[in-house]
Design a protein around this motif. Structure first.
Motif, PDB file in Angstrom:
ATOM      1  N   HIS A  34      44.559  44.334  86.765  1.00 39.09           N
ATOM      2  CA  HIS A  34      43.890  43.392  86.725  1.00 39.09           C
ATOM      3  C   HIS A  34      42.864  43.361  87.174  1.00 39.09           C
ATOM      4  CE1 HIS A  34      47.255  41.015  87.441  1.00 39.09           C
ATOM      5  NE2 HIS A  34      48.073  42.788  87.800  1.00 39.09           N
ATOM      6  N   CYS A  35      42.199  44.632  87.248  1.00 44.60           N
ATOM      7  CA  CYS A  35      40.771  44.922  87.744  1.00 44.60           C
ATOM      8  C   CYS A  35      39.877  45.282  86.726  1.00 44.60           C
ATOM      9  CB  CYS A  35      40.490  46.682  88.769  1.00 44.60           C
ATOM     10  SG  CYS A  35      38.786  46.795  89.142  1.00 44.60           S
ATOM     11  N   LEU A  36      38.740  44.634  86.690  1.00 43.42           N
ATOM     12  CA  LEU A  36      38.616  44.624  85.458  1.00 43.42           C
ATOM     13  C   LEU A  36      37.169  46.302  85.352  1.00 43.42           C
ATOM     14  CD1 LEU A  36      37.146  41.225  84.237  1.00 43.42           C
ATOM     15  CD2 LEU A  36      38.600  42.190  83.328  1.00 43.42           C
ATOM     16  N   ASP A  37      36.289  46.225  86.874  1.00 40.90           N
ATOM     17  CA  ASP A  37      35.211  47.579  87.125  1.00 40.90           C
ATOM     18  C   ASP A  37      34.928  47.017  88.682  1.00 40.90           C
ATOM     19  OD1 ASP A  37      33.074  45.961  87.100  1.00 40.90           O
ATOM     20  OD2 ASP A  37      32.612  45.934  85.528  1.00 40.90           O
ATOM     21  N   TYR A  38      34.551  48.186  89.130  1.00 37.60           N
ATOM     22  CA  TYR A  38      33.817  48.355  90.650  1.00 37.60           C
ATOM     23  C   TYR A  38      32.715  49.568  91.166  1.00 37.60           C
ATOM     24  CZ  TYR A  38      36.680  52.475  89.605  1.00 37.60           C
ATOM     25  OH  TYR A  38      37.467  53.458  88.787  1.00 37.60           O
ATOM     26  N   GLU A  39      32.324  48.974  91.873  1.00 36.49           N
ATOM     27  CA  GLU A  39      31.673  49.992  92.557  1.00 36.49           C
ATOM     28  C   GLU A  39      31.151  49.694  94.051  1.00 36.49           C
ATOM     29  OE1 GLU A  39      27.412  48.681  90.197  1.00 36.49           O
ATOM     30  OE2 GLU A  39      26.792  46.905  91.135  1.00 36.49           O
ATOM     31  N   ILE A  40      30.310  51.284  93.973  1.00 31.39           N
ATOM     32  CA  ILE A  40      29.954  51.042  95.613  1.00 31.39           C
ATOM     33  C   ILE A  40      28.307  51.194  95.499  1.00 31.39           C
ATOM     34  CG2 ILE A  40      29.939  52.092  97.592  1.00 31.39           C
ATOM     35  CD1 ILE A  40      33.156  52.681  97.015  1.00 31.39           C
ATOM     36  N   ALA A  48      23.092  52.184 106.852  1.00 29.03           N
ATOM     37  CA  ALA A  48      24.738  52.215 106.816  1.00 29.03           C
ATOM     38  C   ALA A  48      25.130  51.278 106.179  1.00 29.03           C
ATOM     39  CB  ALA A  48      24.764  51.941 108.881  1.00 29.03           C
ATOM     40  N   SER A  49      24.340  50.529 105.504  1.00 29.37           N
ATOM     41  CA  SER A  49      25.236  49.454 105.142  1.00 29.37           C
ATOM     42  C   SER A  49      25.295  49.258 103.101  1.00 29.37           C
ATOM     43  CB  SER A  49      24.178  47.818 104.544  1.00 29.37           C
ATOM     44  OG  SER A  49      24.024  47.438 105.958  1.00 29.37           O
ATOM     45  N   PHE A  50      26.620  49.514 103.220  1.00 33.10           N
ATOM     46  CA  PHE A  50      27.798  49.737 101.967  1.00 33.10           C
ATOM     47  C   PHE A  50      27.924  48.258 101.178  1.00 33.10           C
ATOM     48  CE2 PHE A  50      27.523  53.922 104.102  1.00 33.10           C
ATOM     49  CZ  PHE A  50      27.514  54.289 102.597  1.00 33.10           C
ATOM     50  N   VAL A  51      27.618  47.352 100.336  1.00 39.00           N
ATOM     51  CA  VAL A  51      28.823  46.641  99.099  1.00 39.00           C
ATOM     52  C   VAL A  51      29.892  47.514  98.223  1.00 39.00           C
ATOM     53  CG1 VAL A  51      28.799  44.195  97.595  1.00 39.00           C
ATOM     54  CG2 VAL A  51      27.023  44.879  99.805  1.00 39.00           C
ATOM     55  N   VAL A  52      30.785  46.750  98.281  1.00 38.84           N
ATOM     56  CA  VAL A  52      31.589  47.055  96.794  1.00 38.84           C
ATOM     57  C   VAL A  52      31.831  46.026  96.576  1.00 38.84           C
ATOM     58  CG1 VAL A  52      34.412  48.190  96.718  1.00 38.84           C
ATOM     59  CG2 VAL A  52      33.502  48.469  98.960  1.00 38.84           C
ATOM     60  N   ARG A  53      32.284  46.655  95.087  1.00 40.41           N
ATOM     61  CA  ARG A  53      32.035  44.949  94.485  1.00 40.41           C
ATOM     62  C   ARG A  53      33.239  45.456  93.172  1.00 40.41           C
ATOM     63  NH1 ARG A  53      31.586  44.293  88.895  1.00 40.41           N
ATOM     64  NH2 ARG A  53      30.428  46.215  88.800  1.00 40.41           N
ATOM     65  N   ILE A  54      34.264  44.943  92.962  1.00 40.65           N
ATOM     66  CA  ILE A  54      35.193  44.419  92.453  1.00 40.65           C
ATOM     67  C   ILE A  54      35.254  43.400  91.714  1.00 40.65           C
ATOM     68  CG2 ILE A  54      37.872  45.186  91.760  1.00 40.65           C
ATOM     69  CD1 ILE A  54      37.315  46.362  95.015  1.00 40.65           C
ATOM     70  N   ARG A  55      35.267  43.082  89.777  1.00 38.13           N
ATOM     71  CA  ARG A  55      35.374  42.291  89.681  1.00 38.13           C
ATOM     72  C   ARG A  55      36.968  42.527  89.051  1.00 38.13           C
ATOM     73  NH1 ARG A  55      32.650  41.419  84.279  1.00 38.13           N
ATOM     74  NH2 ARG A  55      32.850  43.438  83.538  1.00 38.13           N
ATOM     75  N   TRP A  56      37.349  41.232  88.539  1.00 39.23           N
ATOM     76  CA  TRP A  56      38.887  40.653  88.834  1.00 39.23           C
ATOM     77  C   TRP A  56      39.231  39.817  88.247  1.00 39.23           C
ATOM     78  CZ3 TRP A  56      41.856  44.648  91.611  1.00 39.23           C
ATOM     79  CH2 TRP A  56      41.990  44.841  92.425  1.00 39.23           C
ATOM     80  N   GLY A  57      39.954  40.246  86.868  1.00 39.86           N
ATOM     81  CA  GLY A  57      40.933  39.457  85.151  1.00 39.86           C
ATOM     82  C   GLY A  57      40.423  37.454  86.302  1.00 39.86           C
ATOM     83  N   SER A  58      41.060  37.700  87.502  1.00 40.94           N
ATOM     84  CA  SER A  58      41.559  36.440  87.913  1.00 40.94           C
ATOM     85  C   SER A  58      41.648  37.014  89.632  1.00 40.94           C
ATOM     86  CB  SER A  58      42.718  35.578  87.837  1.00 40.94           C
ATOM     87  OG  SER A  58      43.623  35.956  88.139  1.00 40.94           O
ATOM     88  N   LEU A  59      41.460  35.299  90.676  1.00 38.90           N
ATOM     89  CA  LEU A  59      41.862  35.559  92.050  1.00 38.90           C
ATOM     90  C   LEU A  59      43.298  36.050  91.786  1.00 38.90           C
ATOM     91  CD1 LEU A  59      41.395  35.412  95.073  1.00 38.90           C
ATOM     92  CD2 LEU A  59      41.029  32.506  94.768  1.00 38.90           C
ATOM     93  N   GLU A  60      44.366  35.152  90.533  1.00 37.75           N
ATOM     94  CA  GLU A  60      45.299  35.348  90.964  1.00 37.75           C
ATOM     95  C   GLU A  60      45.721  36.874  91.075  1.00 37.75           C
ATOM     96  OE1 GLU A  60      43.630  32.696  89.224  1.00 37.75           O
ATOM     97  OE2 GLU A  60      44.554  30.939  90.678  1.00 37.75           O
ATOM     98  N   GLY A  61      45.661  37.048  89.894  1.00 35.69           N
ATOM     99  CA  GLY A  61      45.709  38.695  89.438  1.00 35.69           C
ATOM    100  C   GLY A  61      45.147  39.236  90.564  1.00 35.69           C
ATOM    101  N   HIS A  62      44.085  39.584  91.231  1.00 34.88           N
ATOM    102  CA  HIS A  62      43.667  40.482  92.652  1.00 34.88           C
ATOM    103  C   HIS A  62      44.407  39.826  93.760  1.00 34.88           C
ATOM    104  CE1 HIS A  62      41.455  40.978  96.362  1.00 34.88           C
ATOM    105  NE2 HIS A  62      42.082  42.185  96.056  1.00 34.88           N
TER     106      HIS A  62
END
Length: 106
Positions: A34-40, A48-62
């Motif tokens: 279900h995970c297409l890719d990710y990055e921090i 001190a601020s970090f953003v985690v970005r995760i691309r999912w195939g769909s909301l339901e898949g996540h």
């Protein structure tokens, strides 16, 4: 496709543990269909601020696929120590406004 953004504020004395936890948790992301890719990403102006970005195939898949998979408890156990540091955790849909800038190669 849906993009999950998780914004964290991590104190300097916890940043290495935070990054290490996500390095370890990446195994479950890589193993998820279900995970297409990710990055921090880390903020330059406010380290001190970090953003985690995760691309999912769909909301339901996540929500129904990844979060209900046998590997999710392992993933969550790794990142759970930082759960209270989350400032925002939401899902976003892309708009039709996108493109490469003049400095993009290719």
């Amino acid at each position: 496709m849906i993009i999950e953004y998780i914004r964290y504020v991590i104190p300097a004395d916890q940043e290495q543990a935070f990054l290490s936890a996500y390095r370890d948790a990446a195994a479950e992301l890589r193993g998820s269909e279900h995970c297409l890719d990710y990055e921090i990403s880390r903020c330059v102006e406010d380290p001190a601020s970090f953003v985690v970005r995760i691309r999912w195939g769909s909301l339901e898949g996540h929500l129904q696929g990844f979060r209900k998979a046998a590997s999710f408890p392992s993933f969550f156990a790794k990142v759970k120590p930082f759960y209270e540091r989350i400032q925002e955790m939401r899902h976003y849909a892309s708009t039709d406004i996108a493109g490469a800038g003049g400095g993009a190669s290719g």
